[in-house]
Design a protein around this motif. Structure first.
Motif, PDB file in Angstrom:
ATOM      1  N   GLU A   2       0.820  -1.200   0.000  1.00 44.86           N
ATOM      2  CA  GLU A   2       0.000   0.000   0.000  1.00 44.86           C
ATOM      3  C   GLU A   2       0.858   1.256   0.000  1.00 44.86           C
ATOM      4  OE1 GLU A   2      -4.388   0.577   1.798  1.00 44.86           O
ATOM      5  OE2 GLU A   2      -2.828  -0.178   3.082  1.00 44.86           O
ATOM      6  N   GLY A   3       0.393   2.256  -0.738  1.00 41.76           N
ATOM      7  CA  GLY A   3       1.092   3.522  -0.750  1.00 41.76           C
ATOM      8  C   GLY A   3       2.343   3.514  -1.618  1.00 41.76           C
ATOM      9  N   ARG A   4       2.611   2.382  -2.234  1.00 36.98           N
ATOM     10  CA  ARG A   4       3.824   2.283  -3.028  1.00 36.98           C
ATOM     11  C   ARG A   4       3.644   3.023  -4.349  1.00 36.98           C
ATOM     12  NH1 ARG A   4       4.574  -3.319  -5.389  1.00 36.98           N
ATOM     13  NH2 ARG A   4       3.713  -2.302  -7.205  1.00 36.98           N
ATOM     14  N   ALA A   5       4.654   3.816  -4.731  1.00 40.23           N
ATOM     15  CA  ALA A   5       4.583   4.481  -6.017  1.00 40.23           C
ATOM     16  C   ALA A   5       5.419   3.680  -7.003  1.00 40.23           C
ATOM     17  CB  ALA A   5       5.136   5.895  -5.890  1.00 40.23           C
ATOM     18  N   ASP A   6       4.857   3.429  -8.168  1.00 43.81           N
ATOM     19  CA  ASP A   6       5.615   2.653  -9.147  1.00 43.81           C
ATOM     20  C   ASP A   6       6.599   3.530  -9.896  1.00 43.81           C
ATOM     21  OD1 ASP A   6       4.410   0.253  -8.525  1.00 43.81           O
ATOM     22  OD2 ASP A   6       2.714   0.657  -9.850  1.00 43.81           O
ATOM     23  N   VAL A   7       7.815   3.047 -10.041  1.00 42.91           N
ATOM     24  CA  VAL A   7       8.819   3.780 -10.800  1.00 42.91           C
ATOM     25  C   VAL A   7       8.831   3.275 -12.238  1.00 42.91           C
ATOM     26  CG1 VAL A   7      10.671   2.251  -9.961  1.00 42.91           C
ATOM     27  CG2 VAL A   7      11.248   4.487 -10.832  1.00 42.91           C
ATOM     28  N   LEU A   8       8.404   2.028 -12.411  1.00 50.79           N
ATOM     29  CA  LEU A   8       8.463   1.422 -13.741  1.00 50.79           C
ATOM     30  C   LEU A   8       7.182   0.631 -13.986  1.00 50.79           C
ATOM     31  CD1 LEU A   8      10.432   0.760 -16.127  1.00 50.79           C
ATOM     32  CD2 LEU A   8      11.182  -1.212 -14.804  1.00 50.79           C
ATOM     33  N   SER A   9       6.609   0.822 -15.168  1.00 50.59           N
ATOM     34  CA  SER A   9       5.436   0.019 -15.553  1.00 50.59           C
ATOM     35  C   SER A   9       5.639  -0.518 -16.946  1.00 50.59           C
ATOM     36  CB  SER A   9       4.167   0.871 -15.562  1.00 50.59           C
ATOM     37  OG  SER A   9       3.832   1.240 -14.256  1.00 50.59           O
ATOM     38  N   VAL A  10       5.655  -1.827 -17.063  1.00 47.69           N
ATOM     39  CA  VAL A  10       5.850  -2.471 -18.361  1.00 47.69           C
ATOM     40  C   VAL A  10       4.535  -3.134 -18.740  1.00 47.69           C
ATOM     41  CG1 VAL A  10       7.102  -4.314 -19.554  1.00 47.69           C
ATOM     42  CG2 VAL A  10       8.319  -2.799 -17.977  1.00 47.69           C
ATOM     43  N   ARG A  11       4.110  -2.907 -19.989  1.00 46.11           N
ATOM     44  CA  ARG A  11       2.843  -3.488 -20.443  1.00 46.11           C
ATOM     45  C   ARG A  11       3.001  -4.222 -21.769  1.00 46.11           C
ATOM     46  NH1 ARG A  11       2.035  -3.093 -16.192  1.00 46.11           N
ATOM     47  NH2 ARG A  11       0.582  -1.895 -14.960  1.00 46.11           N
ATOM     48  N   GLU A  12       2.614  -5.497 -21.752  1.00 47.78           N
ATOM     49  CA  GLU A  12       2.495  -6.304 -22.983  1.00 47.78           C
ATOM     50  C   GLU A  12       3.724  -6.195 -23.891  1.00 47.78           C
ATOM     51  OE1 GLU A  12       0.187  -8.500 -23.743  1.00 47.78           O
ATOM     52  OE2 GLU A  12      -0.732  -8.145 -21.796  1.00 47.78           O
ATOM     53  N   GLY A  29       4.675 -10.716 -24.355  1.00 48.70           N
ATOM     54  CA  GLY A  29       3.561 -10.253 -23.513  1.00 48.70           C
ATOM     55  C   GLY A  29       3.897 -10.084 -22.044  1.00 48.70           C
ATOM     56  N   VAL A  30       5.051  -9.474 -21.768  1.00 46.99           N
ATOM     57  CA  VAL A  30       5.463  -9.295 -20.369  1.00 46.99           C
ATOM     58  C   VAL A  30       4.903  -7.981 -19.814  1.00 46.99           C
ATOM     59  CG1 VAL A  30       7.461  -8.796 -18.891  1.00 46.99           C
ATOM     60  CG2 VAL A  30       7.516 -10.751 -20.452  1.00 46.99           C
ATOM     61  N   SER A  31       4.226  -8.060 -18.665  1.00 46.95           N
ATOM     62  CA  SER A  31       3.695  -6.886 -17.964  1.00 46.95           C
ATOM     63  C   SER A  31       4.056  -6.972 -16.490  1.00 46.95           C
ATOM     64  CB  SER A  31       2.166  -6.823 -18.061  1.00 46.95           C
ATOM     65  OG  SER A  31       1.740  -6.772 -19.398  1.00 46.95           O
ATOM     66  N   PHE A  32       4.528  -5.868 -15.935  1.00 41.89           N
ATOM     67  CA  PHE A  32       4.754  -5.816 -14.485  1.00 41.89           C
ATOM     68  C   PHE A  32       4.955  -4.367 -14.058  1.00 41.89           C
ATOM     69  CE2 PHE A  32       8.960  -6.042 -16.361  1.00 41.89           C
ATOM     70  CZ  PHE A  32       9.711  -5.162 -15.607  1.00 41.89           C
ATOM     71  N   ASP A  33       4.856  -4.126 -12.737  1.00 41.07           N
ATOM     72  CA  ASP A  33       5.154  -2.813 -12.164  1.00 41.07           C
ATOM     73  C   ASP A  33       6.258  -2.986 -11.139  1.00 41.07           C
ATOM     74  OD1 ASP A  33       2.989  -1.427 -13.461  1.00 41.07           O
ATOM     75  OD2 ASP A  33       1.648  -2.498 -12.093  1.00 41.07           O
ATOM     76  N   LEU A  34       7.049  -1.934 -10.968  1.00 41.43           N
ATOM     77  CA  LEU A  34       8.107  -1.973  -9.958  1.00 41.43           C
ATOM     78  C   LEU A  34       7.941  -0.784  -9.025  1.00 41.43           C
ATOM     79  CD1 LEU A  34      10.918  -3.317  -9.126  1.00 41.43           C
ATOM     80  CD2 LEU A  34      11.965  -1.474 -10.464  1.00 41.43           C
ATOM     81  N   GLY A  35       7.773  -1.059  -7.732  1.00 45.49           N
ATOM     82  CA  GLY A  35       7.638   0.011  -6.741  1.00 45.49           C
ATOM     83  C   GLY A  35       8.977   0.700  -6.525  1.00 45.49           C
ATOM     84  N   ASP A  36       8.954   1.953  -6.007  1.00 49.35           N
ATOM     85  CA  ASP A  36      10.205   2.720  -5.992  1.00 49.35           C
ATOM     86  C   ASP A  36      11.211   2.281  -4.921  1.00 49.35           C
ATOM     87  OD1 ASP A  36       8.966   3.811  -3.864  1.00 49.35           O
ATOM     88  OD2 ASP A  36       8.783   5.826  -4.709  1.00 49.35           O
ATOM     89  N   ASP A  37      10.831   1.360  -4.029  1.00 48.11           N
ATOM     90  CA  ASP A  37      11.870   0.787  -3.169  1.00 48.11           C
ATOM     91  C   ASP A  37      11.754  -0.746  -3.152  1.00 48.11           C
ATOM     92  OD1 ASP A  37       9.578   0.463  -1.769  1.00 48.11           O
ATOM     93  OD2 ASP A  37      10.346   1.264   0.122  1.00 48.11           O
ATOM     94  N   GLU A  38      11.264  -1.254  -4.262  1.00 51.37           N
ATOM     95  CA  GLU A  38      10.974  -2.677  -4.319  1.00 51.37           C
ATOM     96  C   GLU A  38      12.084  -3.450  -5.036  1.00 51.37           C
ATOM     97  OE1 GLU A  38       7.133  -5.363  -5.500  1.00 51.37           O
ATOM     98  OE2 GLU A  38       7.736  -3.802  -6.893  1.00 51.37           O
ATOM     99  N   SER A  39      12.242  -4.717  -4.693  1.00 54.81           N
ATOM    100  CA  SER A  39      13.135  -5.525  -5.508  1.00 54.81           C
ATOM    101  C   SER A  39      12.363  -6.704  -6.075  1.00 54.81           C
ATOM    102  CB  SER A  39      14.374  -5.936  -4.716  1.00 54.81           C
ATOM    103  OG  SER A  39      14.154  -7.127  -4.058  1.00 54.81           O
TER     104      SER A  39
END
Ligand SMILES: Nc1ncnc2c1ncn2[C@@H]1O[C@H](COP(=O)(O)OP(=O)(O)O)[C@@H](O)[C@H]1O
Ligand code: SF4
Ligand SMILES: [Mg+2]
Length: 352
Positions: A2-12, A29-39
């Protein structure tokens, strides 16, 4: 989270390599999001498209590769959202290192043998001098010192050394420190421990864990080794034949996998009690990415495969909150895994 801001968003995202034999469909067809302090870890067998994906995120794909489809949106430090698939060369040059740095799979050989480590830092800073004009002379030495300390190297010894005067593990740390020089928001690491001996691997894992916990970098790891994910990842994506087949929080992937390929990768991780003898690899070999099987691409190797699997490729299905798996029979896979759980622990306990 919760509250995580995504730094990267990859779609399809779809990436292919043009070859004499045909189009190699390396990312599908790779999609994912990466939060700004996530690994986030991408784990899969060799040839599953992990390096290709990493290279696309810093737009360093080889000449014969092309992004056929998809979006890569990156939220820069300025909060501006950049579309990496259309960025021009000048903006791309700035983006690399300053926003996103990648430590390559071949990092051990990436340092120039006739240049001292100090000069590698100077070169990287110079390439970005328009935006980092102040990073030279004393300021540069100070920042390089800081980066080397972040990877637990002794700057006094390392800055004046040539690459051959350093061990493999030290060179790997130098590559990570160089990646940190311009303070990127995202660090991509391709097989960061693969070429190293076990003790050196441990040391690198500790370095990366410190960067993650204390310095809060967002990271993407790419590896064939699921045990690396257990140490460093918040979330794990298992990749097969260029696509994500399961994605979830690290505990979900390790304790409640729902895709037979993830189960196969888990079975290949040596257990503490069983040691190396327990290593089993998944029977069969990865598919030809030029001529993919029909239906689910894993069906020729899957113990659960049915006619439906041979005919229809399953989409990613939500199997639990924040966990998705691309498998028609994920419920059966899951219940078998849970039923087996007790047995595994009993077996390990007997061996211990
Ligand atoms: N430059 C290239 N030209 C043609 N095919 C390539 C090239 N680089 C990689 N490939 C192919 O793309 C697929 C994915 O490779 P890669 O991204 O390196 O996978 P991984 O990192 O998971 O091992 C493989 O089939 C590989 O042979
Ligand atoms: S969809 Fe079928 S073949 Fe594919 S992983 Fe699931 S059970 Fe196996
Ligand atoms: Mg690779």
């Amino acid at each position: 989270m919760e509250g995580r801001a995504d730094v990267l968003s990859v779609r399809e995202l779809e990436i292919g390599y043009e070859t004499g034999r045909g189009l190699v469909r390396a990312v599908r067809g790779v999609s994912f999001d990466l939060g700004d302090d996530e690994s986030l870890a991408f784990i899969g067998e060799s040839g599953s498209g992990k390096t290709t994906l990493g290279l696309s995120l810093v737009r360093l794909l080889p000449q014969n590769a092309s992004i056929a489809k998809g979006e890569i949106a990156f939220r820069a430090a300025s909060e501006e959202v950049l579309d990496l698939t259309t960025l021009d060369d000048e903006d791309l040059r700035r983006f690399r290192w300053e926003e996103c740095a990648m430590v390559f799979q071949s990092a051990l050989n990436a340092l120039n043998p006739v240049m001292r480590i100090r000069d590698h830092f100077a070169d990287t800073a110079k390439d970005h001098s328009e935006t980092n004009g102040s990073l030279k002379g004393r300021a540069l030495t100070e920042r390089a010192t800081e980066c080397l300390e972040m990877v637990q190297l002794d700057p006094g010894r390392v800055l004046g050394s040539f690459p051959h005067e350093l061990s493999g593990g030290m060179r790997q740390r130098v590559m990570i420190a160089l990646g940190l020089l311009l303070n990127p928001r995202v660090l991509i690491l391709d097989e960061p421990t693969t070429a190293l001996d076990v003790l050196t691997q441990r040391a690198i894992i500790e370095v990366l864990r410190t960067l993650k916990v204390e310095h809060r970098f967002a990271m993407i790891f790419v590896s064939h080794d699921l045990s690396l994910a257990a140490e460093l990842a918040d979330r794990v994506a298992t990749t097969y034949a260029g696509r994500i087949v399961e994605l979830g929080e690290v505990e979900q992937i390790f304790y409640h996998p729902r895709h037979p390929y993830t189960v196969g990768l888990l079975d290949a991780v040596p257990t503490l009690a069983g040691g190396q003898q327990e290593l089993s690899s998944i029977p069969g070999s990865p598919p030809d990415l030029i001529d993919l099987p029909t239906g689910c691409k894993f069906h020729p190797r899957c113990p659960y495969a049915t006619d439906k699997c041979r005919e229809e490729d399953p989409p990613l299905i939500e199997v639990a909150p924040a966990q998705t798996a691309a498998c028609w029979h994920w419920e059966k896979v899951g219940s078998d895994w849970e039923a087996r759980g007790g047995e595994i622990h009993e077996r390990d306990a007997n061996r211990a």
